[in-house]
Design an enzyme around this catalytic site. Sequence first.
Site, short mmCIF file in Angstrom:
data_model
loop_
_atom_site.label_atom_id
_atom_site.label_comp_id
_atom_site.label_asym_id
_atom_site.label_seq_id
_atom_site.Cartn_x
_atom_site.Cartn_y
_atom_site.Cartn_z
N LYS A 109 16.77 59.10 33.62
CA LYS A 109 15.32 58.77 33.93
C LYS A 109 14.63 59.99 34.75
O LYS A 109 13.53 59.83 34.37
CB LYS A 109 15.71 57.87 35.16
CG LYS A 109 16.30 56.34 34.78
CD LYS A 109 17.39 55.09 36.06
CE LYS A 109 18.00 54.81 35.53
NZ LYS A 109 19.11 54.22 36.43
N THR A 127 23.07 51.86 34.62
CA THR A 127 23.42 52.08 34.13
C THR A 127 25.07 52.37 33.21
O THR A 127 25.87 51.25 33.82
CB THR A 127 23.79 53.47 34.23
OG1 THR A 127 22.10 53.97 34.58
CG2 THR A 127 24.56 54.48 32.32
N LEU A 150 27.50 56.77 37.98
CA LEU A 150 26.38 56.50 36.96
C LEU A 150 25.73 54.57 37.43
O LEU A 150 26.34 54.39 39.05
CB LEU A 150 26.89 55.32 36.00
CG LEU A 150 27.97 56.54 35.08
CD1 LEU A 150 28.84 55.20 33.78
CD2 LEU A 150 27.09 57.07 33.77
N ASP A 151 24.33 55.17 37.47
CA ASP A 151 23.83 54.03 38.24
C ASP A 151 23.96 52.24 38.24
O ASP A 151 24.81 52.36 36.97
CB ASP A 151 22.55 54.16 38.05
CG ASP A 151 21.74 55.67 38.20
OD1 ASP A 151 22.30 56.31 39.03
OD2 ASP A 151 20.39 55.34 37.55
N LYS A 152 23.64 51.73 39.26
CA LYS A 152 24.19 50.46 39.27
C LYS A 152 23.59 49.77 38.03
O LYS A 152 24.25 49.08 36.94
CB LYS A 152 23.04 50.08 40.21
CG LYS A 152 23.99 47.87 40.58
CD LYS A 152 22.59 47.56 41.21
CE LYS A 152 23.51 46.47 41.39
NZ LYS A 152 22.41 45.27 42.34
#
Length: 225
Positions: free
Chosen positions: A185, A105, A101-103
Site C-alpha cells: 500500500k 488483504t 496480511l492486513d485485514k
Amino acid sequence: MRLDKYLTECGLGSRSEVKRILKMREIRVNGKIEFSPKFNVSIDDEIVFNGETIEYKEMRYYIMNKPAGYITATEDKKHKTVMEILPEWVIQKNLFPVGRLDKDTEGLLLFTNDGPMSHELLSPKKHVDKIYYVEAEKNITDEDIKKLELGVDIGGYITKPSKCERVDENKMNLTISEGRFHQVKKMLHAVDNSVIYLKRIKFANLELGDLEIGDVREINAEEIL
Ligand code: URA
C-alpha cells in the site's frame, strides 16, 4: 498420551472422526486392534490405520487462502482473527500465522508451530519472495513501474528492488522480497496511487493453486523453501 488425542494430533481427523474410526476397530497398536480412546500410547508405538503406519508430526504446516475481514493475529478482543476460520481438523496447539496480511488483504497465509522455519521465512536477510496481485485506483504507468522496481521511499525507507508484471492498466503482480508494515500500500502511495484490492498469490515456493477463499490445506515443510 491418549490414543484419540495422538491420532487427532497426527491429523487423522477431528476428535469425533477419530472416535468413530476407533469404534470401527480400524486402528492397530503394535499389531493389536485397539478401540479405547483412552488407551495410552507413546511415539515409540507402531500405530497403523488402513495398513499404513501413522507418523507423529511434531511440526505442522498449513496454508490458508485468507478472506478479507479477518486480522492476522492469534487472538484479539475486538476483531475476528484468522484463527477463527481454521477448520476443526487443523491441530491448533501452538499454531501461529507466519507474517501478516492486513485485514482487507486476501490470499496465501502460512500457519505453523515451527518457530525456526517462521524465523527463516521472515528474516530480512533471507529475501524470501512474495507475489501480490494488486488492483490500483488509477492506471499504473511505465514510469510508475520503473520507480517501483528500482525502489521507492515509503516514509524514510527506500524499498529494495521489486518486479512488476502488468496484468491490466491498473492491475499488476508485484514481487517483493521484504515484508514491511503495509508495504505494498505504501509503495503504491509513493507513486501517487492507492491499492483497492490486494491478494498474496505466492509466498516463498508456496502458491494458492486451486485453494478456494477461506479454505485450508496441510502441506509439508519441503514445499515451502
Ligand atoms: N502489503 C500491504 O500493504 N498489505 C498486506 O497485507 C501485505 C503487504
